[in-house]
Design a protein around this motif. Sequence first.
Motif, short mmCIF file in Angstrom:
data_model
loop_
_atom_site.label_atom_id
_atom_site.label_comp_id
_atom_site.label_asym_id
_atom_site.label_seq_id
_atom_site.Cartn_x
_atom_site.Cartn_y
_atom_site.Cartn_z
N SER A 115 25.93 26.23 35.51
CA SER A 115 27.13 27.04 35.33
C SER A 115 26.77 28.37 34.68
CB SER A 115 28.17 26.31 34.48
OG SER A 115 27.67 26.07 33.18
N ALA A 116 27.60 29.35 34.94
CA ALA A 116 27.44 30.67 34.33
C ALA A 116 28.82 31.14 33.87
CB ALA A 116 26.84 31.65 35.32
N TRP A 117 28.87 31.70 32.68
CA TRP A 117 30.08 32.35 32.16
C TRP A 117 29.75 33.83 32.01
CZ3 TRP A 117 34.86 30.14 30.65
CH2 TRP A 117 34.94 28.75 30.76
N CYS A 118 30.43 34.66 32.80
CA CYS A 118 30.12 36.09 32.84
C CYS A 118 31.35 36.89 32.41
CB CYS A 118 29.71 36.52 34.24
SG CYS A 118 28.32 35.55 34.92
N GLY A 119 31.14 37.83 31.47
CA GLY A 119 32.24 38.64 30.96
C GLY A 119 32.19 40.07 31.50
N PHE A 120 33.36 40.63 31.76
CA PHE A 120 33.48 42.01 32.26
C PHE A 120 34.53 42.74 31.41
CE2 PHE A 120 32.49 39.12 35.72
CZ PHE A 120 31.41 39.71 36.34
N ASP A 121 34.19 43.94 31.00
CA ASP A 121 35.12 44.74 30.21
C ASP A 121 36.11 45.51 31.08
OD1 ASP A 121 33.94 43.92 27.82
OD2 ASP A 121 32.43 45.52 27.90
N SER A 122 35.98 45.40 32.38
CA SER A 122 36.85 46.15 33.29
C SER A 122 38.32 45.78 33.07
CB SER A 122 36.49 45.85 34.75
OG SER A 122 35.11 46.08 34.97
N GLU A 123 39.18 46.77 33.26
CA GLU A 123 40.62 46.52 33.20
C GLU A 123 41.11 46.23 34.62
OE1 GLU A 123 43.60 48.77 30.68
OE2 GLU A 123 44.13 49.52 32.69
N LEU A 124 41.81 45.13 34.76
CA LEU A 124 42.34 44.72 36.06
C LEU A 124 43.82 45.08 36.11
CD1 LEU A 124 41.78 43.22 38.75
CD2 LEU A 124 42.44 41.09 37.58
N ALA A 125 44.13 46.11 36.90
CA ALA A 125 45.51 46.60 36.98
C ALA A 125 46.39 45.58 37.70
CB ALA A 125 45.55 47.93 37.71
N ALA A 126 47.68 45.73 37.52
CA ALA A 126 48.64 44.84 38.18
C ALA A 126 48.48 44.92 39.70
CB ALA A 126 50.06 45.22 37.77
N LYS A 127 48.42 43.77 40.34
CA LYS A 127 48.28 43.62 41.80
C LYS A 127 46.94 44.13 42.33
CE LYS A 127 52.50 42.08 41.85
NZ LYS A 127 52.79 42.15 40.40
N GLN A 128 46.00 44.43 41.47
CA GLN A 128 44.68 44.91 41.89
C GLN A 128 43.76 43.72 42.13
OE1 GLN A 128 42.39 47.06 38.92
NE2 GLN A 128 41.27 48.22 40.48
N THR A 129 42.80 43.90 43.06
CA THR A 129 41.79 42.88 43.35
C THR A 129 40.41 43.45 43.11
OG1 THR A 129 43.17 41.77 45.01
CG2 THR A 129 40.81 41.35 45.12
N LEU A 130 39.59 42.74 42.35
CA LEU A 130 38.19 43.10 42.11
C LEU A 130 37.30 41.93 42.51
CD1 LEU A 130 38.44 44.75 38.53
CD2 LEU A 130 38.30 45.93 40.74
N ALA A 131 36.07 42.25 42.90
CA ALA A 131 35.11 41.21 43.27
C ALA A 131 33.75 41.53 42.66
CB ALA A 131 35.00 41.08 44.79
N ILE A 132 32.96 40.49 42.46
CA ILE A 132 31.64 40.64 41.84
C ILE A 132 30.70 41.37 42.79
CG2 ILE A 132 29.60 39.38 41.03
CD1 ILE A 132 31.46 37.22 40.01
N VAL A 133 29.92 42.29 42.23
CA VAL A 133 28.87 42.99 42.96
C VAL A 133 27.53 42.55 42.38
CG1 VAL A 133 27.87 45.22 43.57
CG2 VAL A 133 30.36 44.97 43.40
N GLY A 134 26.65 42.01 43.22
CA GLY A 134 25.34 41.55 42.76
C GLY A 134 25.06 40.15 43.22
N ASP A 135 23.78 39.77 43.15
CA ASP A 135 23.35 38.44 43.57
C ASP A 135 23.73 37.41 42.51
OD1 ASP A 135 22.27 39.72 45.73
OD2 ASP A 135 20.20 39.68 44.96
N VAL A 136 24.42 36.38 42.92
CA VAL A 136 24.87 35.36 41.97
C VAL A 136 24.27 34.00 42.32
CG1 VAL A 136 26.87 34.21 40.97
CG2 VAL A 136 27.03 36.62 41.59
N VAL A 137 24.52 33.53 43.53
CA VAL A 137 24.10 32.18 43.92
C VAL A 137 23.03 32.28 45.00
CG1 VAL A 137 24.86 29.97 44.86
CG2 VAL A 137 26.40 31.30 43.40
N THR A 138 21.97 31.51 44.85
CA THR A 138 20.89 31.45 45.83
C THR A 138 20.70 30.01 46.29
OG1 THR A 138 19.18 31.19 44.13
CG2 THR A 138 19.71 33.44 44.83
N VAL A 139 19.92 29.86 47.39
CA VAL A 139 19.60 28.53 47.92
C VAL A 139 18.15 28.22 47.55
CG1 VAL A 139 19.51 27.10 49.98
CG2 VAL A 139 21.19 28.95 49.82
#
Length: 288
Positions: A108-132
């Motif tokens: 498991s990973a717990w990752c924190g972001f300081d970004s502000e998420l505006a109302a009705k806005q969608t954000l997604a992670i950028v970068g390699d997270v899961v590998t095989v």
Amino acid sequence: MTARFAARLALGASVLAAGVAALPSAGHAAPAPDSATLAAVTERDPATGLNRKYPVKAGEVVPAALGVTNLGDAPVKGIVVQIRVLDDLDLAVKHDNCWYAVDSNMESAWCGFDSELAAKQTLAIVGDVVTVKADARPDKVTSIVFHWYSKQWVDAQGGVQQLADGDAGQDTKAVRGTEAALTLAERELPLPETPRPINFAYAQLVVPTTQPTPTATPTATPTGGAEPTAVPTGTAGAPGEGGTGGDGGGLPVTGANIGVLAGVGGALLLLGGGGYLIARRRRTRFVA
């Protein structure tokens, strides 16, 4: 009658006391729900309407979209994601805004972001997270579970590190990553029919098909162990071509072979002559 009633009263009191003792204390009360209204979102397969299943090979990164949408009317200042994988999926890249824990076959990973998420806005992670994993098996490559929280709620539970420690196995602790931090970027992702802060992305291992190895056709070896020789194109003396010379696979009847045949013929003549003399001698003796 009075004694029986007293016994029943004592039994009821003991059961009530046991029930009260079993209730959680104030220090272990269940945490209050997150006040932020977040929805975990990912790509969907247009053909099925279900969450997309990403085809990957052993050793590759799973390009899963792990996003979050703010369904509320107010911005959310700071967000945290918990990512969990099992078996042959791996959190190989350790980012410095994430804490990583291992418990048996779960990472498991717990990752924190300081970004502000505006109302009705969608954000997604950028970068390699899961590998095989390099030695992955198809039945051990399944799903990625991701759960979004507001930073405010996480801080009220003791922070990212403490929550990550809760995912660690017995006598172990979560470890912070050291590589470049993951970031977030705006991205259009569909809402599920029932939006929730937890969702799943799927991976499917692609196993390459093995091509059959061509096998050489065995060549008959002549008696005596001599290797057959190839016949060059256009060379006289090849078998079946009526030739009388060359280095072909058949030997021409010349020289030594003619001598052998002549010797055999001479021997037969001698045997025939000898037989004739013996027969004549026997006939002479009989007449006498």
